[in-house]
Each structure stands twice: as C-alpha cells, then as structure tokens.
Enzyme design. Structure first.
Site, PDB file in Angstrom:
ATOM      1  CG  ASP A 109      -3.118  -0.555  -2.411  1.00 16.29           C
ATOM      2  OD1 ASP A 109      -2.689   0.575  -2.108  1.00 16.29           O
ATOM      3  OD2 ASP A 109      -3.953  -1.161  -1.712  1.00 16.29           O
ATOM      4  CG  ASP A 144      -6.025   1.748  -1.213  1.00 12.84           C
ATOM      5  OD1 ASP A 144      -4.965   2.387  -1.317  1.00 12.84           O
ATOM      6  OD2 ASP A 144      -6.241   0.935  -0.294  1.00 12.84           O
ATOM      7  CG  ASP A 161      -1.906   3.853  -1.994  1.00 12.89           C
ATOM      8  OD1 ASP A 161      -2.683   3.752  -2.966  1.00 12.89           O
ATOM      9  OD2 ASP A 161      -2.115   3.273  -0.913  1.00 12.89           O
ATOM     10  CB  SER A 211      -0.957  -0.059   1.193  1.00  9.30           C
ATOM     11  OG  SER A 211      -1.943   0.901   1.070  1.00  9.30           O
TER      12      SER A 211
END
Ligand code: MG
Length: 458
Positions: A245, A247, A243, A101
């Site tokens: 990933d 999200d 970021d 993340s």
C-alpha cells in the site's frame, strides 16, 4: 459471528485476517455497517491496494456502509497516503482502506481513517468495535440511501502536493537513474510517474498493479535481493522499494546494498533538520537511537511515542513537528500530511542527494550506525505485570522509560521489553553501536527475564 469474532485480529486502527478463512464477506459487511454507524452516515472514502481479494472485500464493505446512509467515494486502487490526502481533500468523515500492507498475499485487512485523514486511535477503535460487537446498527430506509461515486483524481492530487513542496528543478538537473520496486502493489503507477516528473531515468521492477506479488511485500532485505541486483546491473543512483500500500519505504544505494528501512526516516530527518533550529521530531519507541543523535546534531527536540502510526501522527500535529515517522520505513512529512508516505520519502531522499551533491552511500555514512538485535521469550499474560515490575527494580539506577513497555538506556545501550499484542511473548530489542555488545546484552537480558518469569511462577 462467534467464530469470526474469535479469529479476528484487531489492532488499534483496523482488523486483519486470511482471505477464505477469517476474512469473510459477512464479517467485512458487518464492519462496514459498524463504521457507517460509528460515523453516523456522512461521506466515506474507500480505497484498496492491488490484492486479488480486494474486489471481494470492497463489494462486501460497500453494502454495509450504504445501509447506514453513507455517501461513498470509491478511489479504487491508490496508496494508503493518497487515500489519506483525499479524505482531507473531499472533506470526508472517514475512510476504509482495504490493504494487507506488508503482509503476504493471502492476508488482507481493513484500516479505518477519521476526518483529517489520520488513522483512528485506540479510544475511537474501542467505540467502533463496541458498535460492531453490540450490533445496534444505524439503518436508513430507501429514501435515505446515498450513492457510490468513483473518483480517479487521487494520484494526480497526491503528485501535485508532493511536487509543490519539492525542489523539482534541483532534482531534475541530476538526471538520476532510479530502480523502483512497487511489488506490483498500489504504488505501481504513481511512483514511476513521480520519478519521471523529477527527471529520473526510471527502471520499473514489478510495477504492474495486478496484486500478484513477486516476493513478500515487506520491504526488508530478504525480499529485495532482485532490486539490489538490478540497481547494480543498470548502474542506478538509487533503488526504492515499497510495500503493497506504498506507505513503507526501503532504500538501496548505488552499490546495490540495502541500506535498511531505518535509514528512510533517518535520512529525511537529517536533511530537513539541517536548516531549522529547535524543530520537533516525533518517532515511536522502536525507532533507532540514530534519531536521538540526529536530533542532537541539529538542535532539535526528539519525542518518542508508543508504537502505532496514529500515536506518532497525533503527537506530530500537537508538537507541530517538522518531520517524523517510524524505523520500519515510515517517513511522515507533515508538510504533505502526517501519515507514512513512501513517495514523500523518495522525493526527500532525491532532493537530499541533489542538494548535497552526495551519493546515498555517503549520506547514509553520515547517519550514526547502530546495531539492533531482537529476541523474544515466552511469558504468559499473568506473568507480564510481575516481570515488568521486577525489570524496573533491577534497572532502577538507569534511565527507565515506560512509554511503551519498558525501555532502559545504560552506557549508550538501549534495551526495550514489550509484551506482544498478538502472542504470549515478551519482545526484547537491544540497540548499541557494536553488534557483539547488542548480541551479548540481548542474551543477558533474556536470562534475566527467564529468572523473573520463573520466580513469578504463574
Ligand atoms: Mg503498508
């Protein structure tokens, strides 16, 4: 397993660690086996961000999952929100996402989703880790083993879902110029594609999905100076950062000014709530007070939950919320799905600009401005209860909420005290419309807490 167990960082929805230190293949394989046992076999989706360590983790987790009789569908590199969407689409029992993340490149982590595409909650996580600790895993014989299938349709399906809910024509007319910084993460391919579908002239910055991060992937100002400079240099209407990933979302205006992660959900909420009365909005306790003002402005109900994406998601479903999220750049639009989705955030931001014919600077200027000051103080676990009780007593005359730690609202100032999950500290958050006031009150509060800690004397 003992050393691994002690160094493992367990959160509500997953585990994280440093690759080559705590995140070993043995541990990951055992987690895969535990998750397969927890689901009692069935269909499981796996996905990862672009981190170099992702491949090692993926092959480690696969053996564990397969040994319990799971059928695995491998999406390989996709954003976390894409994986969530695919869990629903494929009617899977759950998913494991391999992603560090917003953490630096040496980290990686496993996040666990349940059917419906939501993260597992605290109770479900406890059950999973009980299985992990006890080690009584489900085992199947050779004729009970299933296969691994690859599925590369995730990005197209995610794009389709977004485009079906956005006014594409309206945005296309504007021919926006947009810089996108995906940090060479999981958003690198799909985000420029989305922007092109929306008729934007796209300036990709670090959109090569190789996992070599040009900067720390947390989308906060210090990491996004290059993006700010590029927005200004090319004369773009907006800059977006994700970021690893994809999200979380941060936004930069046409002047190259970072307008802050808090604004991602504020802008989306302010836009969507305009046309709906009595809507419900769900955010966590750490999200800015600007959300209270926005909800009030549009006659909406604001509901706050404990920190943790799953708490917001579950409450959003319960309240049939129109929009929600987290102040850390998490926009959750249940029309697509109740998970943080930077692509949904980008689409809503551009539609907001097109619909209102206003620049980002103008739109951000319409969001009430608050100043958040963060402090922390060392407090041993034994001291937490007496200190928190002392705080409640001192502020008994003010509005005190105990959804997550203690939050006190007094004369337009919001003070939060929350024990950290990972360190022996109390986190202090103070928010008001004046930076000086926030700073002064944060220091005052720290002194009050120091007194209480000394008095409880453990
Ligand atoms: Mg993330």
């Amino acid at each position: 397993m003992n050393t691994e167990k002690t160094t493992l960082m367990k959160g509500v929805s997953g585990v994280r660690g440093v690759v080559g230190e705590t995140l070993t293949p043995e541990l990951i394989s055992r987690l895969g086996t535990a998750f397969g046992t927890y689901l009692n076999g069935g269909r499981v989706v796996i996905a990862r961000d672009t981190r170099v360590s992702g491949i090692m983790l993926k092959y480690s987790v696969l053996g564990g999952l397969l040994s319990t009789g799971c059928e695995v569908i491998d999406l390989d590199i996709v954003p976390t929100p894409t994986c969530s969407l695919m869990v629903r689409e494929l009617k899977a029992q759950g998913a494991i996402i391999i992603t560090g993340s917003h953490n630096p490149v040496e980290w990686n982590a496993l996040k666990f989703l349940k059917n419906g595409g939501l993260f597992i909650n605290a109770e479900e996580s406890k059950r999973l880790f009980d299985i992990f600790d006890r080690g009584n895993f489900k085992k199947v014989r050779w004729n009970g083993l299933r296969t691994v299938k690859e599925d590369s349709s995730g990005l197209a399906k995610h794009l389709k879902a977004l485009l079906a809910n956005i006014d594409v024509k309206l945005i296309r007319k504007q021919k926006f110029k947009v810089v996108i910084d995906s940090c060479n993460g999981a958003g690198s391919i799909v985000t420029p594609l989305l922007l092109k579908e929306l008729g934007c002239k796209v300036f990709p910055l670090d959109c090569v999905p190789n996992g070599l991060f040009p900067h720390n992937p947390e989308p906060i100002y210090v990491n996004l100076r290059e993006l700010c400079g590029k927005v200004k240099a090319v004369g773009a209407d907006a800059g977006f950062a994700q970021d690893s990933d994809a999200d979380r979302l941060a936004i930069v205006d046409a002047d190259g000014s970072y307008i802050g992660e808090e604004y991602s959900v504020s802008l989306a909420a302010d836009y969507l709530l305009k046309n709906t009365r009595n809507a419900a909005v769900v955010v966590n306790m750490s999200t800015s007070m600007a959300m209270d003002d926005i909800a009030k402005r549009h006659g909406a109900r604001l509901i706050r939950t404990k920190v943790g994406e799953v708490h917001v998601a579950e409450r959003m479903l319960k309240e049939k919320a129109l929009i929600g999220g987290e102040g850390n750049g998490g926009v959750m639009w249940p029309k697509i799905h109740p998970v943080r989705d930077s692509l949904a955030g980008i689409a809503l931001t551009l539609q907001n600009m097109a619909d209102n014919k206003k620049s980002l600077k103008k739109l951000a200027g319409e969001i009430p401005r608050y100043f958040l000051v963060k402090e922390k103080i060392i407090c041993t676990p034994e001291n937490i209860l007496p200190v928190m009780a002392g705080v409640k007593k001192i502020y008994a005359k003010d509005k005190v909420e105990t959804v997550d730690g203690i939050t006190i609202t007094r004369n337009g100032v919001r003070m939060s005290i929350r024990p950290s999950n990972t360190e022996p500290i109390l986190r202090i958050f103070v928010e008001s419309k004046d930076l000086k006031i926030s700073e002064t009150i944060a220091l005052d509060l720290k002194i009050v807490l120091a007194g209480l800690i000394k008095r409880s004397g453990n």
